[in-house]
Design a protein around this motif. Structure first.
Motif: not given
Length: 71
Positions: A53-54, A58-64
């Motif tokens: 959870a940074h 990249a974190t947003l893309v991984a979550y989506l």
């Protein structure tokens, strides 16, 4: 918001800024492409996905991508 409503929102605003992350503006079209590319990497094998959870793009893309792929 349903998946189809989200996709209609993206289609109506492809050039608009969806997120500002990592010191750059990312359009809805670019974010959609990044998410599609990440989701394709999951393949068809069921698996757990861990996301750190940074506060990065990249974190947003991984979550989506996880949401899109149904993980």
């Amino acid at each position: 918001m349903t998946r189809s409503a989200v996709l209609r929102h993206v289609d109506a605003r492809t050039a608009a800024t969806a997120v500002i992350a990592d010191d750059r503006d990312v359009s809805y079209a670019e974010l959609d492409g990044l998410v599609d590319a990440a989701a394709r990497q999951f393949g068809n094998t069921p698996q757990l996905v861990a996301i750190t959870a940074h506060h990065t793009l990249a974190t947003l893309v991984a979550y989506l991508a996880c949401l899109r792929h149904g993980r």
